[in-house]
Design an enzyme around this catalytic site. Structure first.
Site, PDB file in Angstrom:
ATOM      1  N   GLU A 128       0.934  -1.208   0.445  1.00  0.00           N
ATOM      2  CA  GLU A 128       0.017   0.097   0.221  1.00  0.00           C
ATOM      3  C   GLU A 128       0.425   1.359  -0.244  1.00  0.00           C
ATOM      4  OE1 GLU A 128      -2.704  -0.319  -0.745  1.00  0.00           O
ATOM      5  OE2 GLU A 128      -4.372  -1.130   0.554  1.00  0.00           O
ATOM      6  N   THR A 181      -4.765   7.566  -4.628  1.00  0.00           N
ATOM      7  CA  THR A 181      -4.829   7.550  -3.406  1.00  0.00           C
ATOM      8  C   THR A 181      -4.075   8.696  -3.647  1.00  0.00           C
ATOM      9  OG1 THR A 181      -6.141   5.000  -3.492  1.00  0.00           O
ATOM     10  CG2 THR A 181      -4.952   6.713  -1.406  1.00  0.00           C
TER      11      THR A 181
HETATM   12  N1  HSE Z   1      -7.895   5.053   4.157  1.00  0.00           N
HETATM   13  C1  HSE Z   1      -7.336   4.988   2.345  1.00  0.00           C
HETATM   14  C2  HSE Z   1      -7.692   6.673   1.682  1.00  0.00           C
HETATM   15  C3  HSE Z   1      -8.122   3.937   1.335  1.00  0.00           C
HETATM   16  O1  HSE Z   1      -8.776   6.617   1.972  1.00  0.00           O
HETATM   17  O2  HSE Z   1      -6.747   6.906   1.415  1.00  0.00           O
HETATM   18  C4  HSE Z   1      -7.128   4.235   0.300  1.00  0.00           C
HETATM   19  O3  HSE Z   1      -7.626   3.015  -0.775  1.00  0.00           O
END
Ligand code: HSE
Length: 311
Positions: A128, A181
């Site tokens: 991630e 993201t």
């Molecule tokens: N919590 C993360 C965000 C999830 O909202 O940036 C990304 O899928």
């Protein structure tokens, strides 16, 4: 066992009020991955279908996550990975998490499970980090554990699998625009006014309580995000109309799925969830933006083997 094929489910992170701490696992929407042991001591990715993604292990989230696991073990075992992507990157339903978590799940299984599912979460988070620059666990945790998960703490990491009511269904609309993201995180403010924080943590508590007591109205009342959604929703065309349509069709509540652009709604019962998905789709039907619609129950099963090959 030398080879394993796994199903790597899509996930919805944040679930409205729980930015970076809440996530849920979807049922039949996901990627497949085949991981096999090799004799050359290297980590390779020999095949990627469905998306144009890097083959070099150090530039691919699956490779980075698997390497983190192998390094922690001090293992010199070689592995080759094949990735069959169905979840589009930048869709907001956990594409990078499916690959990161799938790789560590399969490698761990092929090594005789030296780590528990919980212990795999930090390795998957390395994937991630490559994808978004942030070590968030709210997609990889539900992908590995199934159901709903709560990241109570990041330091030290403390992830709790929550109860999820059997009649809870998700409807998802994925407009075919890409929101990275990293970009969706860059629009966020680094500080939160106390008044908004109070609203938000009240809702997180309410949602968790609603899940355990199977109180669908309480779940609905808690699905509000006053911190992240107002900023990120500007990146998603017709966001407010989709929310209104979902509510009118009977959804308990809705919000941005992960970092978007997908929008999710939760409903009680599959029939309502189907109606909600249809209503969400109608908002986009004359917009010129293509979209995918999904309806899924919350899956109790996270990543799991599909076929195993014993020599
Ligand atoms: N919590 C993360 C965000 C999830 O909202 O940036 C990304 O899928």
């Amino acid at each position: 066992m030398n080879e394993l094929r796994v199903f790597c489910p899509a996930t919805i992170a944040n679930v409205a009020c729980g930015f970076d701490v809440l996530g849920l696992c979807l049922d039949h929407i996901g990627d497949e991955m085949v991981v096999r042991k090799t004799d050359n001591g290297k980590l390779s990715i020999s095949r990627i279908e469905g998306q144009d993604l890097p083959f070099e292990a150090d530039n691919n989230v699956a490779g980075v996550a698997a390497k983190a696991l192998l390094e922690a073990l001090g293992s010199e075992q070689g592995f080759d990975i094949e990735i069959y992507k169905k979840i589009k990157p930048g869709s907001g339903i956990g594409s990078s998490a499916a690959s990161s978590a799938g790789a560590v799940f399969a490698v761990n299984k092929l090594l005789g499970e030296p780590f528990s599912l919980q212990e795999l979460i930090p390795f998957a988070m390395e994937g991630e980090k490559l994808a978004s620059g942030a070590l968030h666990a709210d997609n990889v945790a539900p992908a590995l554990l199934g159901g709903f998960s709560l990241v109570r703490s990041y330091d030290p990491l403390d992830v709790i699998k929550l109860h999820s009511p059997s009649q809870l269904y998700a409807s998802i609309i994925h407009p075919q625009i890409e929101v990275k993201t990293a970009d969706a995180r860059s629009v966020l403010k680094q500080s939160v006014p106390l008044k908004k924080a109070i609203t938000q943590w009240g809702n997180v508590g309410g949602l968790v309580s609603g899940l355990y007591t199977e109180d669908y109205d309480l779940i609905g009342r808690s699905l509000h995000d006053v911190i992240v959604e107002p900023l990120r929703s500007l990146l998603i065309p017709r966001f407010n109309q989709v929310k209104q349509a979902a509510a009118k069709a009977g959804a308990l509540g809705s919000g941005i799925s992960g970092s978007g652009p997908s929008i999710f709604a939760l409903s009680k019962g599959e029939q309502t969830a189907k109606k909600v998905a249809e209503a969400m789709g109608q908002v986009y039907s004359d917009s010129g933006v293509d979209f995918d619609l999904h309806v899924s129950r919350i899956s109790h099963k996270g990543i799991h083997p599909i076929i195993s090959n014993t020599p």
